[in-house]
Design a protein around this motif. Structure first.
Motif, PDB file in Angstrom:
ATOM      1  N   UNK B  81       0.839  -1.206   0.000  1.00 41.99           N
ATOM      2  CA  UNK B  81       0.000   0.000   0.000  1.00 41.99           C
ATOM      3  C   UNK B  81       0.872   1.253   0.000  1.00 41.99           C
ATOM      4  N   UNK B  82       2.197   1.059   0.111  1.00 39.85           N
ATOM      5  CA  UNK B  82       3.132   2.185   0.104  1.00 39.85           C
ATOM      6  C   UNK B  82       3.792   2.271  -1.259  1.00 39.85           C
ATOM      7  N   UNK B 173       0.177  -0.750   7.543  1.00 42.09           N
ATOM      8  CA  UNK B 173      -0.645   0.435   7.787  1.00 42.09           C
ATOM      9  C   UNK B 173      -1.867  -0.010   8.571  1.00 42.09           C
ATOM     10  N   UNK B 174      -2.403   0.925   9.370  1.00 44.01           N
ATOM     11  CA  UNK B 174      -3.469   0.590  10.315  1.00 44.01           C
ATOM     12  C   UNK B 174      -4.528   1.685  10.266  1.00 44.01           C
ATOM     13  N   UNK B 196      -0.427  11.240  12.771  1.00 45.40           N
ATOM     14  CA  UNK B 196       0.486  12.353  12.557  1.00 45.40           C
ATOM     15  C   UNK B 196       1.936  12.057  12.906  1.00 45.40           C
ATOM     16  N   UNK B 197       2.172  10.898  13.547  1.00 46.81           N
ATOM     17  CA  UNK B 197       3.552  10.549  13.942  1.00 46.81           C
ATOM     18  C   UNK B 197       4.411  10.172  12.727  1.00 46.81           C
ATOM     19  N   UNK B 198       3.767   9.484  11.760  1.00 46.43           N
ATOM     20  CA  UNK B 198       4.480   9.005  10.572  1.00 46.43           C
ATOM     21  C   UNK B 198       3.802   9.615   9.336  1.00 46.43           C
ATOM     22  N   UNK B 199       4.608  10.041   8.381  1.00 44.44           N
ATOM     23  CA  UNK B 199       4.074  10.664   7.161  1.00 44.44           C
ATOM     24  C   UNK B 199       3.208   9.689   6.378  1.00 44.44           C
ATOM     25  N   UNK B 200       2.092  10.205   5.836  1.00 42.54           N
ATOM     26  CA  UNK B 200       1.242   9.386   4.982  1.00 42.54           C
ATOM     27  C   UNK B 200       1.494   9.677   3.500  1.00 42.54           C
ATOM     28  N   UNK B 201       2.489  10.504   3.194  1.00 36.60           N
ATOM     29  CA  UNK B 201       2.750  10.825   1.782  1.00 36.60           C
ATOM     30  C   UNK B 201       3.174   9.550   1.037  1.00 36.60           C
ATOM     31  N   UNK B 213       0.869   4.675   9.249  1.00 34.65           N
ATOM     32  CA  UNK B 213       1.871   3.668   8.913  1.00 34.65           C
ATOM     33  C   UNK B 213       2.613   3.268  10.189  1.00 34.65           C
ATOM     34  N   UNK B 214       2.970   1.992  10.324  1.00 34.29           N
ATOM     35  CA  UNK B 214       3.696   1.585  11.523  1.00 34.29           C
ATOM     36  C   UNK B 214       4.469   0.300  11.339  1.00 34.29           C
ATOM     37  N   UNK B 215       5.309  -0.031  12.339  1.00 35.77           N
ATOM     38  CA  UNK B 215       6.194  -1.190  12.243  1.00 35.77           C
ATOM     39  C   UNK B 215       5.575  -2.499  12.735  1.00 35.77           C
TER      40      UNK B 215
END
Lengths: 96, 516
Positions: B81-82, B173-174, B196-201, B213-215
């Protein structure tokens, strides 16, 4: 059932989806169940509650107006199903 | 040395000390993918050549004494999705089945800059809409612990890849639990950061006010390492927070003495599987032994979270997915057949004497949109688009969308009040362990109801983490969810890390027979 077949037909048109008769029937029943479920929100009094559209609640984020390189036309058109190296090509919009 | 069983943090040390080269380490994981992906189908595409080229370039830099990044040489899997420049980004959809974006997502650019080696893209529910990775155009991913069961979703491939040792780290992604629920079902750690912690661009949009987005990783320590790399402000995403990124890895050891854990008793009510309840309660007891205190808290509006979530997410999705029009990129219906179909319909209406009907028939462009979208999207995506379109249509907006936004405020207020009394809220991630493939595919509402513990964190924008805390008698992983106030990821990672110092649930791996 909270949704009629005609409702679903209208929504399919608004959503620009072409659904078969069988799809429309199945969608009417499944969406009906989901809509019935979400209708439970009506029981909550939210009279003086302000809507929360965004958890960050940011307002007016401005960026400096600095020009910078962007994708080239060729890159932007590279994924197009049909293009003529200048524009996207689509079926006739106005009558034939 | 068995690099497949090593944590990413240990692999960083192995690479630094020269125990293994990036090229060789990448080959170890590519071989593992070769022998296991046929059974698990975690990856929808593998970019072996690009990965090896990237790894060898890193080896040269390192041997030439040049600076390398924090994840230099670490193989990594990315949810499909990225956007990855020039590499397939399909979102599990026929609509994008041959789409290769002309740019990298910010998260991908940061990973490349940090030296991570991208092995390939992982399977997912179509456009991240689903809780089982069964709606993918590529077919379902299997749960590595029991291949007759789903891995969870929508980041099912990302979780299964880590669980099956096909990648030490992955990025997911969540939007309503899509990192945490598959992490729980596959026995790995998954973190949804604060909105807002991780860019969604460059993250293909599903529901823009909820997506994050996350780990995913085997350990909290590895998740901390990955979050440090991907988090931070990005001028290309105006919703990303302008806050410094803490050194999560360095904060893991801080003692838990005095940590106040909140428990929501209604989360343990009817419908929660008994084995999950027992494991979660045992985990909370362990936290007490580590110096935490436990307090009851209430989230009275959480029972409305599923209804609120499915209205808001579907409304946002119906707008976001309007971009798939067959004109700009992605699938387009066969134009010749589309025009023939229109001519035939018109002819039949005229023959039947229905001249009004013949007048109202779709124009060619509208019919192109409708056929393209009917062919390109699967059933679940169509349902969400239809639900969102309905809820936003004239006469229904106030009753559904606006109402849901007001309930969302109530849900957020509940959390704000609870976090006046406690530092984290602990509870289950899912009401049941991983269910059977196909079990819920004909019952969308049953699929949605399984998300009841995870959607609130997205609605409220909070960080939330899932970590392994046990197994069912039948050998399926069980997850513990920890939620914290905004931007308190460090607290979650620290609590998870210290739990993992005392337990070995995270060290267990499914037995997969390697196929040559």
């Amino acid at each position: 059932m909270s949704l009629s077949l005609a409702d679903v037909q209208k929504v399919a048109m608004l959503a620009r989806l072409q659904l078969s008769d069988a799809d429309l029937e199945r969608m009417t029943s499944q969406l009906g169940q989901i809509v019935d479920y979400v209708n439970q929100l009506a029981e909550l009094d939210t009279e003086n509650v302000s809507p929360l559209s965004h958890a960050g609640e940011l307002v007016n984020v401005f960026a400096d107006d600095n020009p910078r390189p962007s994708l080239t036309r060729a890159e932007v058109l590279s994924g197009a199903p049909k293009q003529d190296e200048e524009c996207y090509r689509v079926p006739a919009v106005l009558g034939e | 040395m068995n690099f497949l069983a090593s944590s990413a943090s240990d692999l960083v040390k192995n690479l630094e000390s020269g125990d293994v080269s990036s090229g060789d380490l990448t080959r170890v994981f590519l071989d593992r993918i070769d022998s296991c992906n046929g059974q698990v189908r975690a990856f929808s595409s593998v970019t072996a050549e690009a990965a090896l080229a990237q790894a060898e370039e890193l080896d040269e830099r390192r041997s030439g004494g040049q600076a390398v990044g924090k994840l230099a040489g670490i193989p990594l899997a990315v949810k499909d999705v990225l956007c990855t420049k020039g590499q397939l980004t399909t979102c599990g959809s026929r609509m994008l089945s041959s789409y290769a974006p002309p740019y990298d997502a910010t998260v991908i650019a940061r990973l490349r800059a940090a030296g991570a080696v991208l092995l390939g893209k992982t399977n997912m529910d179509e456009f991240a809409m689903g809780s089982s990775t069964e709606t993918s155009f590529h077919g379902p991913t299997a749960n590595p612990w029991d291949r007759g069961r789903i891995p969870g979703g929508s980041s099912g491939g990302a979780a299964a890849a880590v669980a099956a040792s096909m990648a030490p780290l992955s990025v997911g992604s969540d939007t309503g639990g899509s990192i945490r629920q598959p992490a729980a079902f596959c026995g790995v750690v998954g973190l949804k950061p604060t909105y807002g912690r991780v860019s969604r661009y460059g993250l293909v949009a599903f529901a823009s006010s909820l997506d994050q987005v996350g780990p995913l990783a085997a350990t909290a320590e590895d998740a901390a390492l990955l979050l440090e790399v991907i988090a931070g402000h990005d001028e290309l995403d105006s919703t990303s927070a302008e806050l410094p990124v803490p050194s999560y890895s360095e904060l893991l050891a801080e003692p838990l003495q005095g940590l106040r854990i909140g428990i929501v008793e209604s989360h343990f009510a009817d419908g929660l599987d008994g084995e999950i309840e027992a494991s979660v309660r045992r985990a909370i007891t362990l936290y007490e032994q580590l110096g935490a205190t436990v307090h009851p808290v209430e989230l009275p509006h959480s029972r409305y979270a599923i209804a609120t979530y499915y209205i808001i997410a579907s409304c946002e999705a119906s707008g976001n997915l309007a971009r798939y029009d067959g004109a700009h990129y992605g699938h387009r219906t066969d134009e010749g057949r589309m025009l023939e179909e229109l001519a035939e319909e018109r002819r039949m209406l005229v023959e039947a004497g229905d001249s009004a009907g013949a007048e109202q028939i779709d124009g060619p462009l509208v019919r192109m949109y409708r056929r393209t979208r009917a062919e390109g999207f699967g059933d679940e995506v169509k349902r969400r688009i239809m639900l969102g379109t309905y809820a936003l249509s004239a006469g229904y907006y106030d009753a559904y969308y606006l109402k849901a936004l007001k309930v969302r405020r109530r849900i957020r207020d509940d959390f704000d009040a609870a976090f006046q009394q406690v530092d984290v809220i602990a509870g289950p991630v899912t009401p049941t362990p991983a269910f059977a493939l196909g079990e819920r595919m004909d019952d969308p509402l049953a699929m949605y109801l399984g998300d009841l513990y995870t959607v609130s964190a997205n609605l409220a924008g909070l960080p939330a983490l899932s970590l392994p805390c046990g197994f069912s008698d039948s050998g399926l992983p069980i997850g513990l969810q920890l939620q914290a106030p905004p931007f308190e990821e460090a607290r979650l990672l620290r609590a998870a890390h210290q739990f993992q110092q005392e337990t070995d649930w995270h060290a267990r791996r499914p037995s997969l027979v390697e196929e040559s």
